[in-house]
Write an enzyme that holds these catalytic residues in place. Structure first.
Site, mmCIF file in Angstrom:
data_model
loop_
_atom_site.group_PDB
_atom_site.id
_atom_site.type_symbol
_atom_site.label_atom_id
_atom_site.label_comp_id
_atom_site.label_asym_id
_atom_site.label_seq_id
_atom_site.Cartn_x
_atom_site.Cartn_y
_atom_site.Cartn_z
ATOM 1 N N GLU A 99 0.841 -1.214 0.000
ATOM 2 C CA GLU A 99 0.000 0.000 0.000
ATOM 3 C C GLU A 99 0.868 1.253 0.000
ATOM 4 O OE1 GLU A 99 -2.675 1.387 -0.419
ATOM 5 O OE2 GLU A 99 -4.415 0.261 0.259
ATOM 6 N N ASP A 100 0.278 2.330 -0.453
ATOM 7 C CA ASP A 100 0.976 3.619 -0.418
ATOM 8 C C ASP A 100 0.762 4.330 0.914
ATOM 9 O OD1 ASP A 100 -1.743 3.981 -0.939
ATOM 10 O OD2 ASP A 100 -1.452 5.538 -2.447
ATOM 11 N N ASP A 103 -4.664 5.534 5.862
ATOM 12 C CA ASP A 103 -5.241 6.773 6.395
ATOM 13 C C ASP A 103 -6.245 6.395 7.486
ATOM 14 O OD1 ASP A 103 -5.598 9.672 6.241
ATOM 15 O OD2 ASP A 103 -7.501 9.283 5.265
ATOM 16 N N PHE A 152 -2.476 16.111 4.045
ATOM 17 C CA PHE A 152 -2.706 15.367 2.815
ATOM 18 C C PHE A 152 -1.408 15.333 2.028
ATOM 19 C CE2 PHE A 152 -4.432 14.039 -1.200
ATOM 20 C CZ PHE A 152 -5.459 13.188 -0.822
ATOM 21 N N ARG A 165 1.536 12.857 -8.860
ATOM 22 C CA ARG A 165 2.132 11.526 -8.675
ATOM 23 C C ARG A 165 3.610 11.496 -9.058
ATOM 24 N NH1 ARG A 165 -1.934 7.652 -7.883
ATOM 25 N NH2 ARG A 165 -3.825 8.028 -9.077
HETATM 26 P P1 IMP Z 1 -8.148 4.832 4.029
HETATM 27 O O1 IMP Z 1 -9.166 3.847 3.606
HETATM 28 O O2 IMP Z 1 -8.762 6.030 4.680
HETATM 29 O O3 IMP Z 1 -7.046 4.230 4.878
HETATM 30 O O4 IMP Z 1 -7.527 5.424 2.723
HETATM 31 C C1 IMP Z 1 -6.553 4.800 2.026
HETATM 32 C C2 IMP Z 1 -6.469 5.374 0.636
HETATM 33 O O5 IMP Z 1 -6.898 6.748 0.582
HETATM 34 C C3 IMP Z 1 -5.029 5.389 0.191
HETATM 35 O O6 IMP Z 1 -4.666 4.182 -0.432
HETATM 36 C C4 IMP Z 1 -5.008 6.575 -0.748
HETATM 37 O O7 IMP Z 1 -5.409 6.179 -2.031
HETATM 38 C C5 IMP Z 1 -6.027 7.539 -0.178
HETATM 39 N N1 IMP Z 1 -5.386 8.538 0.710
HETATM 40 C C6 IMP Z 1 -5.505 8.662 2.050
HETATM 41 N N2 IMP Z 1 -4.775 9.671 2.535
HETATM 42 C C7 IMP Z 1 -4.156 10.213 1.471
HETATM 43 C C8 IMP Z 1 -3.220 11.297 1.327
HETATM 44 O O8 IMP Z 1 -2.784 11.981 2.263
HETATM 45 N N3 IMP Z 1 -2.812 11.541 0.046
HETATM 46 C C9 IMP Z 1 -3.241 10.813 -1.018
HETATM 47 N N4 IMP Z 1 -4.086 9.800 -0.928
HETATM 48 C C10 IMP Z 1 -4.544 9.496 0.310
HETATM 49 MG MG MG Z 2 -4.307 3.559 -2.247
#
Ligand code: IMP
Ligand code: MG
Length: 177
Positions: A99-100, A103, A152, A165
């Site tokens: 994963e990147d 959040d 963010f 990106r």
């Molecule tokens: P989560 O389900 O809230 O954990 O969100 C995960 C996904 O939301 C990540 O894989 C990203 O695609 C996107 N995301 C969450 N925070 C960020 C951020 O700070 N920058 C860019 N994408 C984010």
């Molecule tokens: Mg993602």
């Protein structure tokens, strides 16, 4: 016309490279002889995956999956769907999800649960970044690169609505106004 966005560097490409090297050493130690399948979650993890596998120096396979979590903008849509599924059979295989960013944790929690039903031999999570200030669902990150503040972030494959990106560093979007 899109308005100007202010970015500040959070992690330089050198700092990212150091984190990736550390992760690669940990993963290599744990997966030697296991021929793991690395499942990269599109699109944000593709740059990380490309750097990581070239340091792993380990027989492995790659799969991609795309999940929809965020719509446009910066807030989670809450509902997660598999938009593109893994193509190979992961039953009995050692699976490492790439994963990147974690959040709220909803996306990773959903995907790990989804993959777990396919009965892999093992299932672990590697994330380049984690934003602990935003956690809503606790997911165990087996291999974590960098902890980010409550901002963010973009760059190194990570986007804001498909923008930024291509940046080599990880940057924070500073609130306008
Ligand atoms: P989560 O389900 O809230 O954990 O969100 C995960 C996904 O939301 C990540 O894989 C990203 O695609 C996107 N995301 C969450 N925070 C960020 C951020 O700070 N920058 C860019 N994408 C984010
Ligand atoms: Mg993602």
């Amino acid at each position: 016309m899109r308005s100007e966005v202010k970015l500040s560097v959070l992690f330089t490409s050198e700092q990212i490279a150091a984190a990736v090297s550390r992760l690669a050493a940990e993963i290599r130690r744990d997966y030697l002889g296991k021929n793991p399948i690395l499942i990269a979650v599109l699109k944000g993890s593709f740059v990380f995956l490309a750097d990581l596998i070239r340091q792993l120096n380990l027989p492995l396979e790659i799969e991609f999956a795309q999940l929809s979590s965020y719509g446009r903008g910066r807030e989670s849509a809450g509902k997660i769907k598999v938009v593109q599924d893994v193509r190979s059979d992961i039953k009995g295989r050692h699976v490492l999800v790439i994963e990147d960013i974690i959040d709220t944790g909803f996306t990773a929690a959903f995907f790990l649960d989804y993959l777990g039903k396919k009965k892999p031999a093992s299932l672990k999570l590697c994330s380049l970044t984690d934003k602990p200030s935003r956690t809503q669902v606790k997911v165990n990150i087996d291999y974590l690169g960098l902890t980010v503040p409550d901002k963010f972030i973009v760059g190194y494959g990570i986007d804001w609505d498909e923008r930024f990106r291509y940046l080599p560093d990880i940057c924070a979007i500073e609130d306008e106004g």
